[in-house]
Design a protein around this motif. Structure first.
Motif, PDB file in Angstrom:
ATOM      1  N   VAL A 166      52.429  50.911  46.804  1.00 16.58           N
ATOM      2  CA  VAL A 166      53.664  50.464  46.091  1.00 16.58           C
ATOM      3  C   VAL A 166      53.772  49.193  46.449  1.00 16.58           C
ATOM      4  N   LEU A 167      53.100  48.547  47.453  1.00 15.47           N
ATOM      5  CA  LEU A 167      53.015  47.072  47.733  1.00 15.47           C
ATOM      6  C   LEU A 167      52.282  46.358  46.840  1.00 15.47           C
ATOM      7  N   GLU A 168      51.138  46.755  46.180  1.00 12.10           N
ATOM      8  CA  GLU A 168      50.506  46.553  45.119  1.00 12.10           C
ATOM      9  C   GLU A 168      51.374  46.258  43.820  1.00 12.10           C
ATOM     10  N   GLU A 169      52.127  47.346  43.709  1.00  8.68           N
ATOM     11  CA  GLU A 169      53.155  47.298  42.418  1.00  8.68           C
ATOM     12  C   GLU A 169      53.869  46.186  42.514  1.00  8.68           C
ATOM     13  N   SER A 170      54.514  45.894  43.819  1.00  9.62           N
ATOM     14  CA  SER A 170      55.376  44.925  44.090  1.00  9.62           C
ATOM     15  C   SER A 170      54.764  43.474  44.016  1.00  9.62           C
ATOM     16  N   ARG A 171      53.434  43.590  44.358  1.00  9.53           N
ATOM     17  CA  ARG A 171      52.494  42.276  44.176  1.00  9.53           C
ATOM     18  C   ARG A 171      52.222  41.805  42.822  1.00  9.53           C
ATOM     19  N   MET A 172      51.978  42.709  42.046  1.00 10.17           N
ATOM     20  CA  MET A 172      51.652  42.487  40.433  1.00 10.17           C
ATOM     21  C   MET A 172      52.857  41.791  39.769  1.00 10.17           C
ATOM     22  N   GLY A 173      53.976  42.295  40.449  1.00 10.27           N
ATOM     23  CA  GLY A 173      55.449  41.766  39.790  1.00 10.27           C
ATOM     24  C   GLY A 173      55.784  40.453  40.206  1.00 10.27           C
ATOM     25  N   ARG A 174      55.085  39.924  41.282  1.00 10.09           N
ATOM     26  CA  ARG A 174      55.393  38.551  41.560  1.00 10.09           C
ATOM     27  C   ARG A 174      54.910  37.417  40.659  1.00 10.09           C
ATOM     28  N   GLY A 175      55.598  36.287  40.551  1.00 11.82           N
ATOM     29  CA  GLY A 175      55.201  35.352  39.798  1.00 11.82           C
ATOM     30  C   GLY A 175      56.389  34.458  39.249  1.00 11.82           C
ATOM     31  N   ALA A 176      56.379  33.703  38.371  1.00  8.02           N
ATOM     32  CA  ALA A 176      57.605  32.710  38.022  1.00  8.02           C
ATOM     33  C   ALA A 176      58.665  33.398  37.421  1.00  8.02           C
ATOM     34  N   GLN A 177      58.431  34.413  36.806  1.00  7.73           N
ATOM     35  CA  GLN A 177      59.658  35.249  36.151  1.00  7.73           C
ATOM     36  C   GLN A 177      60.396  35.765  37.107  1.00  7.73           C
ATOM     37  N   ARG A 800      43.295  53.712  44.213  1.00  8.58           N
ATOM     38  CA  ARG A 800      44.454  53.913  44.408  1.00  8.58           C
ATOM     39  C   ARG A 800      44.883  55.023  45.338  1.00  8.58           C
ATOM     40  N   GLU A 801      44.354  56.058  45.365  1.00  4.95           N
ATOM     41  CA  GLU A 801      44.883  57.215  46.303  1.00  4.95           C
ATOM     42  C   GLU A 801      43.899  57.059  47.465  1.00  4.95           C
ATOM     43  N   GLU A 802      42.710  56.623  47.712  1.00  5.97           N
ATOM     44  CA  GLU A 802      41.677  56.855  48.666  1.00  5.97           C
ATOM     45  C   GLU A 802      42.164  55.456  49.505  1.00  5.97           C
ATOM     46  N   GLU A 803      41.567  53.940  48.564  1.00  5.56           N
ATOM     47  CA  GLU A 803      41.950  52.810  49.176  1.00  5.56           C
ATOM     48  C   GLU A 803      43.228  52.269  49.345  1.00  5.56           C
ATOM     49  N   SER A 804      44.212  52.986  48.635  1.00  4.17           N
ATOM     50  CA  SER A 804      45.611  52.303  48.523  1.00  4.17           C
ATOM     51  C   SER A 804      45.496  50.970  48.344  1.00  4.17           C
ATOM     52  N   GLY A 805      44.434  50.548  47.562  1.00  5.46           N
ATOM     53  CA  GLY A 805      44.421  48.898  47.159  1.00  5.46           C
ATOM     54  C   GLY A 805      44.854  48.552  46.046  1.00  5.46           C
ATOM     55  N   VAL A 806      45.284  49.364  44.887  1.00  6.31           N
ATOM     56  CA  VAL A 806      45.933  48.902  43.878  1.00  6.31           C
ATOM     57  C   VAL A 806      47.032  49.853  43.153  1.00  6.31           C
ATOM     58  N   TYR A 807      47.772  49.366  42.263  1.00  8.18           N
ATOM     59  CA  TYR A 807      48.823  50.317  41.681  1.00  8.18           C
ATOM     60  C   TYR A 807      48.253  50.993  40.464  1.00  8.18           C
ATOM     61  N   GLY A 808      47.291  50.267  39.769  1.00 10.17           N
ATOM     62  CA  GLY A 808      46.724  50.916  38.402  1.00 10.17           C
ATOM     63  C   GLY A 808      45.277  50.276  38.277  1.00 10.17           C
ATOM     64  N   VAL A 809      44.643  51.169  37.550  1.00  8.61           N
ATOM     65  CA  VAL A 809      43.110  50.554  37.271  1.00  8.61           C
ATOM     66  C   VAL A 809      43.029  51.100  35.790  1.00  8.61           C
ATOM     67  N   SER A 810      42.518  50.020  35.091  1.00  5.50           N
ATOM     68  CA  SER A 810      42.488  50.339  33.540  1.00  5.50           C
ATOM     69  C   SER A 810      40.729  50.368  33.239  1.00  5.50           C
ATOM     70  N   VAL A 811      40.255  51.411  32.680  1.00  4.14           N
ATOM     71  CA  VAL A 811      38.886  51.495  32.141  1.00  4.14           C
ATOM     72  C   VAL A 811      39.064  51.500  30.601  1.00  4.14           C
ATOM     73  N   GLY A 828      39.411  46.969  34.992  1.00  4.05           N
ATOM     74  CA  GLY A 828      40.434  45.937  35.404  1.00  4.05           C
ATOM     75  C   GLY A 828      41.189  46.474  36.338  1.00  4.05           C
ATOM     76  N   PHE A 829      41.587  45.621  37.245  1.00  6.43           N
ATOM     77  CA  PHE A 829      42.976  46.050  38.469  1.00  6.43           C
ATOM     78  C   PHE A 829      43.172  44.663  38.962  1.00  6.43           C
ATOM     79  N   GLY A 830      44.255  44.935  39.567  1.00  8.67           N
ATOM     80  CA  GLY A 830      44.954  43.507  40.215  1.00  8.67           C
ATOM     81  C   GLY A 830      45.060  43.967  41.705  1.00  8.67           C
ATOM     82  N   CYS A 831      44.862  43.087  42.816  1.00  7.30           N
ATOM     83  CA  CYS A 831      44.843  43.469  44.157  1.00  7.30           C
ATOM     84  C   CYS A 831      44.934  42.253  44.983  1.00  7.30           C
ATOM     85  N   ALA A 832      45.315  42.535  46.382  1.00 10.38           N
ATOM     86  CA  ALA A 832      45.263  41.498  47.117  1.00 10.38           C
ATOM     87  C   ALA A 832      44.038  40.543  47.348  1.00 10.38           C
TER      88      ALA A 832
END
Length: 936
Positions: A166-177, A800-811, A828-832
């Motif tokens: 959830v924190l990664e979901e929050s992180r990915m929503g950050r930015g200018a908007q 996501r489930e084990e590392e709790s490091g991403v909100y989503g991963v695309s392959v 591709g993925f976003g993370c800290a």
């Protein structure tokens, strides 16, 4: 525009007999609800909606709706309504830990794409599509909904694991908007509770809340009186109702239940102004919001009054669109619409995207002038007549398709009824009501709405722009002055209409010279005397839809050093209109017709896309013929279009966002910075020539002989042959031998590791690419697809489930047949930023496991189930067949390839996935591109 009308007006599209007499005094009559829906309320307060619907066949759409969202959170719970939504996928009474996702994937339900949920301010909704053709699956689906309603385990260890997600979901929503929104939201929401309860919540709380805090939210608000169960699909209604009663009646009613407060956004009559800037925001945007108390649809008079709202919106949108099609458009984009706002409010909102900061004042002035123009002079009768035609045609088409409506569309109607008190009449009653009352909506009635919508009370103006241009933006005093003085010299709207036939001269018809039947596909293949090939696939998937696609080879690849002009060619041609009509005149000419068609020129192909109803097929074919033979050139309009495009690109270049820098850098790496793949820049627009575009277009459409036309939908081949001979057979033909010049640009070989530093927020993006030469075939293609899916499953589990490091991963995977085989895998993925190296290492480890051991048999089972379910549904849609026939023809693939799928799926084994991973993932051919925040 027609879809917008439907969305605004249709209260429901279910089937039901017209069992109500529409009297003249509509205000005293409640809106009748579609009798095709079985509704009820259990003793504990749970509401249910059940409907039998066989589109798609052997499928059901299930929903659990809860009237509880972020607005109900205490100060200590901010973000936990949304966190609770996550936790319902992380362990329930009958599906501990990750068993829910695991079970559903085996039935062909994809996590994220199918199985999903959302949390809003006032509600949380869980979505579950489920097959109904396997014993017990529907019951299991309803069991999932029951578990979500009151069986969440909320295991402390699972909560800890989910914090990172959830924190990664929050992180990915950050930015200018987000930063700008946080500044203006309190202003436009009058410091109401809504401004303080964004669903994502606060990171500080997400990191530290105690399990008891989220359990309290669940116990307080997930309760029967705030819930609805919705089931629509191909099933026995009696059995589903019995199952719902059996499963949900036992959910206890809480003792001393908390009051479900209905929060409001106060209206104080004032005008609010918010001017917000950000160093990473590249555009110049204005929003003008007139807030109004929410209008509920309770009586048949309200239903009729809603006609006016939608007609107003349609006419206003048309006017705003016309402004952007003028020689010197005042903004890049503009619109004005009345509709839902937030909480207990509606709003009339005008929006404009200005060319640059210096043009913001002009853009706001024009928005205000257009509103005042309607206030002072109203709309014209021809405008209203056209809007009524469009509306009636759209509703008539929905009526005709009432037995083909997808279950997901019905579900949304019942959600709106439960959550927002919007009625659902059903297509039959609603269409009868429209036929009876639409003509009675007068011009005076519509024009009166402008005075209701546009007032000097409860307004908000939001100006958003780049920080570096802050001094050029209008100041608050200027904005208030513009509001006070708007439209003093405004004049009445002039309706530019042409009354002329689309084709001044009749085409000289061709003839069908050969015909063959592809029985297995249900396709008739015609060859016309001008060389055009036509593929006809009649279907019964829709009652009133015909889709059209035509493709020829060549595109702008045949024109050296004309890439920029090529990219804009079809856009510039369409902007000029066709035949005797300008673009705006053409839109008016087509009012009331379900007829659309437009040309395109891409790098390798040129063609036409279109859609129509059977009754308007001839008009659509006339339009296609006109685009081939009578394109129009409008230099003044094109000058404005190109000026807008240049201004847009200048804005993007002046304020380079992290996303733009990353995208451009990744593109440069993957294309070796080839000039034919470089992103457009302002100076690119200077290379665009209208004269060259017209020459290119005429060249590409001067010979139809290499075009293949595909028609899919509600028609009989014998009945439409005369029209095809006249309009398609009459197209010009020079019988030249055309193909394209493929640029052969693919990712480079070798190892590349690149890091880009851009952005203020502590967030990173990672892209990992493996690519290379490829033997294109159905057998290899299915292995590539399987490898993509099993890696997607494994990386979600790992990262996501084990590392709790991403909100989503695309392959993702892609394959090319031309000019020679090539494949590409992208992860591709976003993370800290601090987790990049760890997560890249873990991702590569998961790939290595598949290379060493092959895929997990359970994951292969999931891929096979998902593919079968997806294909079963796709085969019953016109869009699938249109694209399938067109793509396979272009590629030269066997049209019967679709029938090989069962055999191909059986070829997916542990050994085959191992071989594919070894073949397609090489450490010697690997690209890694990472975005990191700027070094401080």
């Amino acid at each position: 525009m027609k879809k917008a009308l439907i969305a605004l007006y249709i209260a429901g599209l279910g089937i039901g007999p017209l069992n109500v007499a529409f009297a003249q005094d509509l205000s005293t009559q409640k809106v009748p609800l579609d009798p095709g829906v079985r509704t009820g309320k259990l003793k504990n307060g749970i509401t249910y909606y059940i409907r039998k619907n066989a589109e798609p066949k052997n499928r059901a759409e299930l929903r659990l709706a809860v009237k509880a969202g972020s607005v109900l959170e205490t100060d200590a719970q901010q973000g936990l309504a949304h966190f609770m939504e996550h936790m319902n996928f992380n362990g329930t009474t009958n599906f501990p830990k990750n068993e829910l996702v695991n079970f559903l994937q085996k039935t062909g339900v994809r996590f994220g794409a199918d199985l999903n949920a959302y949390t809003g301010f006032d509600e949380t909704v869980y979505m579950l599509p489920i097959p109904t053709d396997s014993a017990g699956l529907l019951d299991k689906g309803l069991q999932v909904l029951e578990d979500w309603a009151h069986g969440a385990l909320l295991d402390p260890s699972e909560i800890e694991k989910e914090r990172g997600v959830v924190l990664e979901e929050s992180r990915m929503g950050r930015g200018a908007q987000q930063r700008m929104r946080d500044k203006f939201l309190k202003v436009i929401l009058n410091n109401s509770r809504y401004a303080e309860r964004l669903p994502i919540g606060k990171d500080s709380i997400l990191k530290s809340f105690k399990p008891e805090t989220i359990k309290a939210f669940y116990q307080d608000w997930y309760r029967p009186d705030l819930m609805a169960v919705i089931a629509v699909g191909d099933f026995d209604v009696d059995k589903v109702e019995a199952t719902i009663k059996q499963k949900f009646s036992s959910i206890p009613v809480p003792v001393n239940a908390k009051k479900r407060t209905k929060y409001a956004i106060p209206l104080d009559g004032s005008t609010k102004v918010a001017i917000v800037t950000d160093s990473e925001y590249p555009q110049n945007l204005i929003q003008l919001i007139y807030k109004q108390p929410n209008s509920k649809t309770k009586s048949l008079k309200d239903v009729r009054d809603n006609f006016g709202q939608g007609l107003y919106n349609a006419m206003m949108s048309q006017r705003m669109q016309e402004l952007t099609q003028k020689a010197n458009p005042p903004f890049l984009y503009g619109d004005s619409q009345y509709g839902d706002f937030l909480g207990d409010l509606d709003s009339y909102t005008s929006i404009a995207l200005a060319k640059d900061a210096a043009s913001m004042k002009t853009a706001l002035t024009v928005l205000l002038e257009e509103n005042v123009r309607v206030q002072k002079f109203g709309f014209t009768q021809p405008e209203l007549d056209r809007a009524k035609k469009d509306f009636y045609t759209a509703i008539e088409q929905y009526y005709k398709e009432r037995d083909k409506t997808k279950s997901a569309e019905h579900v949304q109607e019942y959600l709106d009824h439960f959550l927002h008190e919007k009625p659902y009449m059903g297509a039959e009653m609603y269409f009868e009501f429209v036929k009876k009352h639409l003509d009675g909506v007068s011009l005076a009635e519509i024009n009166a709405l402008a005075k209701k919508y546009i007032t000097d009370k409860n307004r908000a103006v939001v100006v958003m722009g780049p920080e570096k241009n802050k001094d050029e933006l209008p100041k608050e005093a200027e904005i208030r002055k513009l509001l006070a003085e708007a439209g003093k010299d405004v004049t009445a709207y002039v309706d530019d209409v042409v009354d002329a036939p689309l084709l001044p001269d009749e085409p000289k018809p061709g003839k069908v010279t050969s015909e063959k039947t592809l029985e297995k596909l249900g396709v008739t293949e015609l060859t016309l005397s001008n060389g055009v090939k036509v593929l006809l696939k009649p279907t019964d998937f829709k009652n009133d839809e015909i889709l059209i696609k035509a493709t020829g080879k060549g595109g702008y690849s045949l024109f050296a050093d004309e890439r920029e002009t090529g990219i804009f060619t079809s856009y510039l041609i369409q902007s000029g209109g066709v035949g005797p009509y300008s673009q705006t005149q053409l839109q008016k000419f087509l009012a009331g017709k379900t007829a659309s068609a437009g040309p395109y020129v891409s790098e390798l192909t040129e063609g036409i896309g279109g859609s129509t109803s059977p009754k308007d097929l001839e008009t659509t074919l006339q339009l296609i013929y006109a685009y081939f033979t009578a394109p129009r050139k409008d230099a003044d309009v094109v000058t404005g279009i190109l000026a807008n495009q240049k201004a847009y690109l200048e804005n993007m270049q002046k304020t380079l966002t992290p996303e733009k820098v990353y995208s451009d850098s990744l593109n440069a790496v993957l294309t070796s910075n080839n000039p034919k793949r470089r992103p457009l820049k302002p100076e690119s627009i200077d290379k665009v020539s209208l004269d060259h575009a017209v020459e290119m277009y005429k060249d590409r459409f001067s010979d139809a002989s290499d075009f293949v036309f595909t028609f899919v939908g509600a028609f009989k081949p014998e009945e439409i042959k005369p029209l095809l001979e006249k309009y398609i057979g009459g197209l010009p033909s020079t019988d030249r031998d055309d193909t394209f010049k493929h640029p052969n640009i693919f990712p480079p070989k070798g190892t590349i590791d690149k890091t880009i530093y851009k952005g203020l927020e502590p967030k990173s993006r990672v892209t990992l690419i493996s690519s290379g030469e490829y033997e294109y075939s159905p057998e290899n293609n299915i292995q590539i697809e399987a490898l993509q899916e099993v890696l997607q499953i494994k990386l979600i589990e790992a990262l996501r489930e084990e590392e709790s490091g991403v909100y989503g991963v695309s392959v993702s995977e892609s394959t090319d047949k031309f000019p020679s085989g090539h494949y590409r895998f992208s992860i591709g993925f976003g993370c800290a930023p601090e987790n990049v190296d760890k997560l890249v290492k873990r991702a590569r480890e998961e790939v290595s496991k598949v290379k060493q051991n092959g895929a997990d048999p359970k994951d292969i089972e999931k891929f096979v189930a998902e593919t079968q379910r997806k294909t079963e549904t796709a085969l019953k849609t016109n869009n699938f067949w249109l694209d399938y026939l067109d793509d396979n023809t272009f590629l030269g693939d066997d049209l019967d390839e679709i029938f090989l799928q069962e055999k191909l799926l059986k070829s997916i084994t542990v050994a085959s996935t191992k071989a594919a991973a070894e073949k397609y993932f090489s450490d010697n051919n690997f690209i890694k591109v990472v975005l990191m925040p700027e070094k401080k």
